[in-house]
Design an enzyme around this catalytic site. Sequence first.
Site, PDB file in Angstrom:
ATOM      1  N   LYS A 134      28.395  42.389  38.029  1.00 18.52           N
ATOM      2  CA  LYS A 134      28.716  41.684  39.271  1.00 18.52           C
ATOM      3  C   LYS A 134      29.600  42.572  40.141  1.00 18.52           C
ATOM      4  O   LYS A 134      30.780  42.742  39.872  1.00 18.52           O
ATOM      5  CB  LYS A 134      29.440  40.357  39.029  1.00 18.52           C
ATOM      6  CG  LYS A 134      29.440  39.526  40.324  1.00 18.52           C
ATOM      7  CD  LYS A 134      30.590  38.577  40.490  1.00 18.52           C
ATOM      8  CE  LYS A 134      31.854  39.164  41.021  1.00 18.52           C
ATOM      9  NZ  LYS A 134      31.837  39.616  42.430  1.00 18.52           N
TER      10      LYS A 134
ATOM     11  N   GLY B   4      40.132  44.940  38.352  1.00 14.70           N
ATOM     12  CA  GLY B   4      40.526  44.159  39.518  1.00 14.70           C
ATOM     13  C   GLY B   4      42.005  43.848  39.451  1.00 14.70           C
ATOM     14  O   GLY B   4      42.774  44.588  38.840  1.00 14.70           O
ATOM     15  N   SER B   5      42.380  42.742  40.062  1.00 12.67           N
ATOM     16  CA  SER B   5      43.799  42.419  40.174  1.00 12.67           C
ATOM     17  C   SER B   5      44.343  41.847  38.865  1.00 12.67           C
ATOM     18  O   SER B   5      43.604  41.284  38.052  1.00 12.67           O
ATOM     19  CB  SER B   5      43.995  41.408  41.299  1.00 12.67           C
ATOM     20  OG  SER B   5      43.277  40.238  41.007  1.00 12.67           O
ATOM     21  N   THR B   6      45.627  41.972  38.684  1.00 10.24           N
ATOM     22  CA  THR B   6      46.286  41.410  37.503  1.00 10.24           C
ATOM     23  C   THR B   6      46.150  39.891  37.491  1.00 10.24           C
ATOM     24  O   THR B   6      45.926  39.285  36.436  1.00 10.24           O
ATOM     25  CB  THR B   6      47.759  41.870  37.473  1.00 10.24           C
ATOM     26  OG1 THR B   6      47.765  43.285  37.245  1.00 10.24           O
ATOM     27  CG2 THR B   6      48.548  41.193  36.372  1.00 10.24           C
TER      28      THR B   6
ATOM     29  N   GLY C  59      42.757  39.085  36.317  1.00 10.59           N
ATOM     30  CA  GLY C  59      42.691  39.505  34.916  1.00 10.59           C
ATOM     31  C   GLY C  59      43.237  38.426  33.978  1.00 10.59           C
ATOM     32  O   GLY C  59      42.678  38.166  32.914  1.00 10.59           O
TER      33      GLY C  59
ATOM     34  N   GLU D  21      41.194  46.432  33.360  1.00 12.88           N
ATOM     35  CA  GLU D  21      41.843  47.495  34.142  1.00 12.88           C
ATOM     36  C   GLU D  21      42.423  46.823  35.369  1.00 12.88           C
ATOM     37  O   GLU D  21      41.673  46.415  36.253  1.00 12.88           O
ATOM     38  CB  GLU D  21      40.809  48.537  34.590  1.00 12.88           C
ATOM     39  CG  GLU D  21      40.105  49.248  33.470  1.00 12.88           C
ATOM     40  CD  GLU D  21      40.981  50.273  32.786  1.00 12.88           C
ATOM     41  OE1 GLU D  21      42.136  50.476  33.204  1.00 12.88           O
ATOM     42  OE2 GLU D  21      40.499  50.864  31.806  1.00 12.88           O
TER      43      GLU D  21
ATOM     44  N   CYS E  31      44.097  51.649  42.515  1.00  8.68           N
ATOM     45  CA  CYS E  31      44.931  50.973  41.519  1.00  8.68           C
ATOM     46  C   CYS E  31      46.049  51.907  41.072  1.00  8.68           C
ATOM     47  O   CYS E  31      47.122  51.464  40.699  1.00  8.68           O
ATOM     48  CB  CYS E  31      44.082  50.529  40.353  1.00  8.68           C
ATOM     49  SG  CYS E  31      42.989  51.811  39.788  1.00  8.68           S
TER      50      CYS E  31
ATOM     51  N   GLU F 169      52.167  44.913  44.142  1.00 11.10           N
ATOM     52  CA  GLU F 169      51.134  45.837  44.593  1.00 11.10           C
ATOM     53  C   GLU F 169      50.704  45.483  46.018  1.00 11.10           C
ATOM     54  O   GLU F 169      50.225  44.382  46.266  1.00 11.10           O
ATOM     55  CB  GLU F 169      49.949  45.722  43.647  1.00 11.10           C
ATOM     56  CG  GLU F 169      48.861  46.691  43.952  1.00 11.10           C
ATOM     57  CD  GLU F 169      47.777  46.645  42.885  1.00 11.10           C
ATOM     58  OE1 GLU F 169      47.316  45.537  42.567  1.00 11.10           O
ATOM     59  OE2 GLU F 169      47.402  47.709  42.394  1.00 11.10           O
TER      60      GLU F 169
HETATM   61  P1  NAP Z   1      40.023  40.907  42.401  1.00 12.07           P
HETATM   62  O1  NAP Z   1      40.170  39.824  43.369  1.00 12.07           O
HETATM   63  O2  NAP Z   1      40.705  40.812  41.105  1.00 12.07           O
HETATM   64  O3  NAP Z   1      38.453  41.116  42.217  1.00 12.07           O
HETATM   65  C1  NAP Z   1      37.878  41.976  41.290  1.00 12.07           C
HETATM   66  C2  NAP Z   1      36.531  41.427  40.887  1.00 12.07           C
HETATM   67  O4  NAP Z   1      36.703  40.181  40.210  1.00 12.07           O
HETATM   68  C3  NAP Z   1      35.609  41.114  42.065  1.00 12.07           C
HETATM   69  O5  NAP Z   1      34.283  41.380  41.692  1.00 12.07           O
HETATM   70  C4  NAP Z   1      35.848  39.629  42.249  1.00 12.07           C
HETATM   71  O6  NAP Z   1      34.839  38.953  42.937  1.00 12.07           O
HETATM   72  C5  NAP Z   1      35.943  39.175  40.824  1.00 12.07           C
HETATM   73  N1  NAP Z   1      36.609  37.890  40.632  1.00 12.07           N
HETATM   74  C6  NAP Z   1      37.513  37.280  41.443  1.00 12.07           C
HETATM   75  N2  NAP Z   1      37.881  36.092  40.914  1.00 12.07           N
HETATM   76  C7  NAP Z   1      37.204  35.943  39.751  1.00 12.07           C
HETATM   77  C8  NAP Z   1      37.152  34.926  38.759  1.00 12.07           C
HETATM   78  N3  NAP Z   1      37.883  33.829  38.843  1.00 12.07           N
HETATM   79  N4  NAP Z   1      36.346  35.114  37.698  1.00 12.07           N
HETATM   80  C9  NAP Z   1      35.604  36.239  37.580  1.00 12.07           C
HETATM   81  N5  NAP Z   1      35.592  37.220  38.499  1.00 12.07           N
HETATM   82  C10 NAP Z   1      36.390  37.084  39.570  1.00 12.07           C
HETATM   83  O7  NAP Z   1      40.495  42.302  42.944  1.00 12.07           O
HETATM   84  P2  NAP Z   1      40.096  42.981  44.305  1.00 12.07           P
HETATM   85  O8  NAP Z   1      40.876  42.309  45.365  1.00 12.07           O
HETATM   86  O9  NAP Z   1      38.617  43.050  44.450  1.00 12.07           O
HETATM   87  O10 NAP Z   1      40.600  44.487  44.032  1.00 12.07           O
HETATM   88  C11 NAP Z   1      41.905  44.858  44.249  1.00 12.07           C
HETATM   89  C12 NAP Z   1      42.716  44.750  42.986  1.00 12.07           C
HETATM   90  O11 NAP Z   1      42.065  45.381  41.895  1.00 12.07           O
HETATM   91  C13 NAP Z   1      44.032  45.435  43.085  1.00 12.07           C
HETATM   92  O12 NAP Z   1      45.044  44.610  42.570  1.00 12.07           O
HETATM   93  C14 NAP Z   1      43.899  46.700  42.249  1.00 12.07           C
HETATM   94  O13 NAP Z   1      45.046  47.205  41.677  1.00 12.07           O
HETATM   95  C15 NAP Z   1      42.948  46.288  41.220  1.00 12.07           C
HETATM   96  N6  NAP Z   1      42.196  47.451  40.752  1.00 12.07           N
HETATM   97  C16 NAP Z   1      42.478  47.967  39.532  1.00 12.07           C
HETATM   98  C17 NAP Z   1      41.797  49.071  39.062  1.00 12.07           C
HETATM   99  C18 NAP Z   1      42.068  49.651  37.722  1.00 12.07           C
HETATM  100  O14 NAP Z   1      41.286  50.463  37.249  1.00 12.07           O
HETATM  101  N7  NAP Z   1      43.117  49.299  37.049  1.00 12.07           N
HETATM  102  C19 NAP Z   1      40.804  49.660  39.846  1.00 12.07           C
HETATM  103  C20 NAP Z   1      40.553  49.119  41.085  1.00 12.07           C
HETATM  104  C21 NAP Z   1      41.258  48.012  41.518  1.00 12.07           C
HETATM  105  P3  NAP Z   1      34.898  38.921  44.550  1.00 12.07           P
HETATM  106  O15 NAP Z   1      34.264  40.189  44.939  1.00 12.07           O
HETATM  107  O16 NAP Z   1      34.155  37.747  44.993  1.00 12.07           O
HETATM  108  O17 NAP Z   1      36.341  38.839  44.914  1.00 12.07           O
END
Ligand code: NAP
Length: 491
Positions: free
Chosen positions: A184, A237-239, A242, A259, A293, A394
């Site tokens: 996804k 994605g976000s903590t 996660g 991650e 990230c 963050e």
């Molecule tokens: P996010 O909101 O956590 O989204 C990440 C993914 O999860 C997206 O595909 C999102 O779908 C999906 N998602 C959201 N809510 C969900 C749920 N309840 N159940 C299952 N999946 C769900 O993060 P983001 O805003 O896209 O990315 C930014 C964040 O990711 C930042 O905090 C960053 O630090 C972190 N990040 C970490 C790494 C790492 O390797 N550690 C790498 C990149 C980013 P949608 O697309 O619909 O929102």
Amino acid sequence: MATTQIAPERKAPSKLFIGGEWADSRSGATFESLNPATAEPLAQLAEARAQDVDAAVAAAREAFESGPWPRRDAADRAELLWKVADRVAARAAELARLEVLDNGKPIREAEIDLREAIDAFRYYAGWATKLEGETIPVRGNILNYTLREPVGVVGAIIPWNFPLLMAAWKVAPALACGNTVVLKPAEQTPLSALELAAIAREVGLPPGVLNVVPGLGETAGAALVRHPDVDKIAFTGSTAVGKVIMREAAETLKRVSLELGGKSPNIVFDDADLDAAVKGSYAAIFYNAGQCCTAGSRLLVHESAHDAVVEKLVERAQKLTPGDPLDPKTRLGPLISREQLERVLGYIEIGKKQGAELVIGGRRARYQGEEKGFWVEPTIFDRVEPQHTIAQEEVFGPVLATLTFRDEDEAIALANQTIYGLAAGVWTSNVKRAHRVARRLRAGTVWVNTYHPLDAASPFGGYKQSGYGRELGKYALELYTQVKSVWVDLS
Ligand code: NAP
Ligand code: MG
């Protein structure tokens, strides 16, 4: 379905990819992907909901249980992954452009993503034939050995900041190990994942081995996490999300690797080559407009080097202005969405209110003379206190928080003083200090006299609330395999 095909780079239909076929969503729902540079619509796509995720999981399960993938010769799996890499490489220029249109990042950075994605497919193609068990000297007249087997159906959920690269980091090792995958992509950047599906089809990956279900996190993502037939979730994605995933996955005791976010310290000692440190610190925060990230979003600088470092950083940041992301000279792209724009501007306001000193930037930036797209000026705060929100949370934008320290112990205490532990930078010319500090930092990656390099061969992941599990390198094989112990009585 209405389709806006603005990007000629697109070969894949605007559909879901399930069981080797392109499909409309069962609900008929669609959603839009934008170009963040202009906020103009780029494509209208089928939106996966729970029923579509069910179908994708069923296809992945079928391919895993009855299909050829896990039982296929490892050498054949390797060859197919290598073919995927070759095809991505052959289309690298157009895929990089597509990534720029969908995500907004400068083309120079998208080209780096492409190279690293190709590397990941090639690196894990190599591992497919090297997943070995052991023979173990147990008591008795017994042959005991282990088999390293795939975990089954992997649900991969990825963010928007490195769309194709994050897909590659999960899909390549998962497939190399013999799993099947439901991917996804993030709702903001689904296009390159669909191209990856088209490539998988083209090179002859068996139906159901890779399925791609663009959609929203709360619907498609959540359905994948809850699904009883998914064996593992690999999430970036976000903590905050996660934590939700970990809770939801508990119901079916899925394996989970996470991650997550970071607030990475970048430490400049007074014995560092300051020009190199400034250059590196600039890239640490402003690469991908700070939407990494691993962004070095906390600059910890020794008090005696402070004035020189901040002055030189500001000089560089002044020259970093919005440009056409497709122009190879452009270094600053927009943020991904209006939501992120508002979030980042909100953090800047909090920074000012709490008493940090704004030295440059701080506002929405104009693009082509207009207030369109989601651009933010490179922003540097000085005199930030460790308890300030912008030193703890963050921001995920081009916003740097500068703090000072007096000695090594204080630097380390400050560095470790957040809930995160993804990465850290250290700038020093003292070899002993470099290694000493690297050991004391609680972070999954430490860069010394550099910032940001990654390689498919070296592990990547977080300490503390930056998540657990290690992607890349041989460590990722642990995420996508399980070990079986076989006992054979020889008496
Ligand atoms: P996010 O909101 O956590 O989204 C990440 C993914 O999860 C997206 O595909 C999102 O779908 C999906 N998602 C959201 N809510 C969900 C749920 N309840 N159940 C299952 N999946 C769900 O993060 P983001 O805003 O896209 O990315 C930014 C964040 O990711 C930042 O905090 C960053 O630090 C972190 N990040 C970490 C790494 C790492 O390797 N550690 C790498 C990149 C980013 P949608 O697309 O619909 O929102
Ligand atoms: Mg987009």
